[in-house]
Design a protein around this motif. Structure first.
Motif, PDB file in Angstrom:
ATOM      1  N   ASP A  78      71.862  46.471  10.521  1.00  0.00           N
ATOM      2  CA  ASP A  78      71.312  47.789  10.864  1.00  0.00           C
ATOM      3  C   ASP A  78      69.781  47.766  10.798  1.00  0.00           C
ATOM      4  O   ASP A  78      69.097  48.326  11.667  1.00  0.00           O
ATOM      5  CB  ASP A  78      71.856  48.860   9.923  1.00  0.00           C
ATOM      6  CG  ASP A  78      73.314  49.196  10.200  1.00  0.00           C
ATOM      7  OD1 ASP A  78      73.803  48.860  11.289  1.00  0.00           O
ATOM      8  OD2 ASP A  78      73.963  49.805   9.326  1.00  0.00           O
ATOM      9  N   SER A 113      76.281  44.291   7.079  1.00  0.00           N
ATOM     10  CA  SER A 113      76.123  45.469   7.944  1.00  0.00           C
ATOM     11  C   SER A 113      74.757  46.114   7.744  1.00  0.00           C
ATOM     12  O   SER A 113      74.103  46.519   8.715  1.00  0.00           O
ATOM     13  CB  SER A 113      77.223  46.491   7.654  1.00  0.00           C
ATOM     14  OG  SER A 113      78.493  45.992   8.013  1.00  0.00           O
ATOM     15  N   ARG A 162      68.441  45.882  13.766  1.00  0.00           N
ATOM     16  CA  ARG A 162      68.461  46.714  14.979  1.00  0.00           C
ATOM     17  C   ARG A 162      67.249  47.634  15.028  1.00  0.00           C
ATOM     18  O   ARG A 162      66.606  47.798  16.077  1.00  0.00           O
ATOM     19  CB  ARG A 162      69.736  47.545  15.039  1.00  0.00           C
ATOM     20  CG  ARG A 162      71.000  46.787  15.369  1.00  0.00           C
ATOM     21  CD  ARG A 162      72.157  47.736  15.638  1.00  0.00           C
ATOM     22  NE  ARG A 162      73.429  47.031  15.737  1.00  0.00           N
ATOM     23  CZ  ARG A 162      74.248  46.833  14.718  1.00  0.00           C
ATOM     24  NH1 ARG A 162      73.939  47.312  13.507  1.00  0.00           N
ATOM     25  NH2 ARG A 162      75.371  46.167  14.878  1.00  0.00           N
TER      26      ARG A 162
END
Length: 432
Positions: free
Chosen positions: A292, A288, A295
């Motif tokens: 992140d 995760s 992104r």
């Protein structure tokens, strides 16, 4: 997505396998497994021409399967033929390892009408790249980007899109953010990230996706917190369940787990306690965090990024069927999706799974639209979008004789859709 697309009178997206041959030996490719049933061959001009009746209704044409599309010397002819019949706002593209992509070939492809290409990178470390893509070099990717940039200038095709595909696994996950920045600096405008599909137990540890569903894990964590508040250790459940005589405290724990199971059943959530109790929270947190960061990097460099799920989605969604997709093998046989395109075995859910090919007809023997609108294919698409078939990835009894068979008839839900073990519809695997 509109599920009515599943019953369109013609497919809106065709995946056409131009060849099953490849010039690399990537360890995460189905062709590297010992028991696949893939025959090497190239699609002929005659077979591709048989797809002509479907071109006018297409939104997208993807010209690749398990092979390297650039090995088929008829690729430009395919593109020209399809482009002459497809709507103006549609697109034609394919994924490639880029090894054969020099400037001359790039110009030829763009002049034929290619709209986008997705280059497989998987690593920006030369050592890791060689390990993952046997026979490939990182310089091949750099050269491919240069060739495409020059071809765009020479042909005046500013609309042509260059993208990259990154297969996330334990050995390269940390490289993802920099790989995105590296690709953007070389002209990439989009990136597709997918998890690795392990084909055997040897490579299963390379997968970094959680094998529990998002809703199952959320429910489990709620009850785990409740157990902790009451001084109970939910991780001792299996040990306690084997005891003939249980203490009052242990009985309370058993009752709590029964209540959790009842809540899951009431909310149509599939629980696999063995997977939930062994779930690696640290690794999921790591994935995760990397996603992140990726992104943020993509937003900074202006690159469109498609990431997979970290955990399996409980609420499944088959984009292949919902978006009106059909898959055509090099020999003309038509299948519904990547999952059922070929016969092979994999280790996606933590156990060896036999996947049987699903074929509805062959365009060399029957019209492509006749196959698409035939009762078997229409019934299949209806069954898929009902999402009332087994959830094998979360089943504690899997693999069972219902799915581990050479002649699938039905699953434990008495459904004839062989999709219970598919992880594409759980958001784990993605494609162009």
């Amino acid at each position: 997505m509109d599920k009515q697309l599943a019953q369109l009178r013609s497919p809106s997206k065709l995946f056409v396998e131009t060849t099953t041959r490849c010039n690399l030996g990537c360890f995460m490719c189905v062709k590297q497994t010992c028991d696949h049933a893939i025959v090497e061959g190239d699609m002929s001009l005659t077979t591709f021409a048989a797809l002509q009746p479907a071109f006018s209704g297409l939104e997208a044409l993807v010209l690749n399967g398990v092979g390297e599309p650039l090995l088929n010397q008829n690729l430009e002819a395919f593109i020209r033929q399809a482009r002459s019949s497809m709507p103006k706002d549609s697109w034609i593209g394919f994924q490639s390892n880029g090894k054969l992509l020099d400037e001359s070939r790039a110009v030829s492809l763009l002049e034929a009408g290619l709209d986008r290409i997705c280059i497989s990178i998987d690593s920006i470390s030369e050592e890791t790249f060689r390990k993952v893509r046997d026979g490939g070099e990182l310089d091949d990717i750099s050269d491919a980007f240069s060739a495409l940039a020059s071809a765009k200038r020479r042909t005046g095709r500013d609309d042509f899109r260059i993208g990259v595909e990154f297969v996330a696994m334990q050995g390269n996950l940390h490289e993802l953010p920099e790989a995105i920045a590296w690709s953007a600096r070389r002209g990439a405008s989009f990136a597709l990230v997918t998890h690795v599909l392990p084909y055997d137990s040897q490579h299963a540890d390379e997968s970094v996706y959680g094998r529990c569903s998002d809703e199952a894990l959320a429910l489990f964590q709620k009850w785990q917190s409740e157990a902790e508040r009451e001084g109970l250790d939910i991780y001792a459940y299996f040990e306690i369940s084997m005891k003939y005589s249980k203490t009052p405290v242990e009985q309370r724990l058993m009752g709590m787990v029964d209540a959790m199971k009842a809540e899951a059943e009431a909310n149509n959530v599939s629980l696999n306690l063995k997977k939930l109790l062994s779930h690696d929270h640290g690794r999921s947190a790591e994935v995760s965090a990397v996603f992140d960061t990726a992104r943020a990097v993509a937003e900074e460099v202006g690159l469109e990024l498609r990431l997979p799920e970290v955990m399996l989605k409980e609420k499944r969604s088959c984009t292949f069927v919902e978006e009106g997709g059909a898959f055509v093998a090099w020999d003309g046989s038509i299948s519904p999706c990547y999952f059922l395109w070929h016969r092979y075995s994999c280790f996606a859910s933590g156990w060896s799974q036999q996947v049987q090919q699903k074929v509805f007809g062959n365009v060399n023997e029957q019209g492509v639209l006749d196959i698409w609108n035939g009762a078997p294919f229409r019934s299949f698409r209806t069954g898929v979008t009902a999402y009332d078939y087994a959830h094998c990835a979360s089943c504690s009894l899997a693999p069972c004789d219902y799915v581990q068979t050479d002649s699938f008839e039905q699953d434990c839900h008495i459904r004839d859709v062989p999709c219970g073990a598919c992880l594409w519809c759980a958001g784990i695997f993605q494609c162009l």
